[in-house]
Design an enzyme around this catalytic site. Structure first.
Site: not given
Ligand SMILES: [Mg+2]
Length: 285
Positions: A232, A18, A16, A206, A25
């Site tokens: 995460d 972030d 993944d 989202d 970011r």
């Molecule tokens: Mg993440």
């Protein structure tokens, strides 16, 4: 992992972005770039992020202290928008195809729009903008809705906010539950559309059709004997469990939510990603 009798070429390690390879970011650190470079000598590497390719490239493709690097040379697979846009060795291998289980290359980046249709999409956007207009929060900026290939990203404060405003909103949201409340209203209003609402990062959530999450990219990876996923939010991937529920479950890392051939490891920071990987590498010896 290769020590378990499998050729390293059969093993893919998928990350993944972030909170796994980078802080949210933020750009990747030189240390992480070096870690990835070493790792790639042993296994195939992939990255899967919810953001679009431009944002993922911005985060992973360069560092303030390193020359600009293309993520296409650093990773075998790059899945942006959770794999709705998929690249292998720098080549576009697919974007979401409607009513089709297999990935097909489409040169249209309007798939959510095609999937929902203009009327339903407009209904969601109108309702969301009205909700935000009535929302009394300390700061609003611009870009409250960002329409991406496979999702709508909604930010009550607006994506144009500064880092400081972003941090402040995150704290405010923790106290006032701005995003959870908004999501519960939208979820109820649009039940009939089978949408998933996913709160992530500091300022937004989202909205996407069910199944268009990080599991989407797995359809491109059937050639691998073993896939290690580091992220995460591994607990948010029940579909992974379903797909591999007949597979043997290894005991050597059962405390790390381990499933073979898909092995999910929960991470919360780039540091924990490196530490967990080192632990895995240690245990195999
Ligand atoms: Mg993440």
């Amino acid at each position: 992992m290769a020590a378990r009798g499998r050729n390293a070429a059969d093993v893919l390690v998928l990350f993944d972005v972030d909170d796994t390879l980078t802080a949210p970011r933020k750009p990747v650190t030189p240390e992480m770039l070096e870690f990835m470079r070493q790792l790639r000598q042993h296994v195939a590497l992939g990255v899967v992020g919810g953001s679009d390719l431009a944002k993922i490239t911005e985060q992973l493709g360069k560092s303030g202290l390193e020359p600009i690097q293309s993520i296409f040379t650093d990773y075998d697979y790059v899945f942006s928008e959770n794999g709705l846009v998929a690249h292998k060795n720098g080549e576009l291998i697919g974007t979401q195809a409607l009513n089709n289980d297999r990935p097909v290359v489409l040169h249209s980046l309007q798939s959510l729009k095609s999937f929902l249709g203009d009327d339903k999409l407009k209904e969601i956007i109108n309702f969301t903008l009205h909700y935000i207009a009535d929302l009394d929060i300390p700061i609003k900026t611009g870009t409250f809705i960002e329409l991406r290939n496979g999702m709508i990203n909604v930010s009550p404060i607006g994506r144009n906010c500064s880092q400081e405003e972003r941090d402040e909103f995150e704290k405010y949201d923790k106290v006032h539950n701005i995003r959870p409340k908004m999501v519960s209203v939208l979820r109820e209003r649009f039940t009939h559309l089978n949408l998933t609402f996913s709160i992530g990062g500091q300022i937004s959530f989202d909205v996407f059709p069910q199944g268009w999450d990080k599991t989407y990219c797995l359809r491109y990876l059937e050639e691998f004997q073993e896939i290690h996923f580091f992220g995460d939010k591994t607990y948010k991937l029940p579909a992974l469990m379903t797909r591999y529920n007949n597979a043997e479950i290894s005991s050597w890392l059962s405390d790390l939510h381990l499933i073979v051939p898909l092995i999910c490891t929960y991470t919360s920071t780039p540091e924990s990603t490196v530490n967990y990987y080192s632990l895995l590498a240690c245990n195999k010896k």
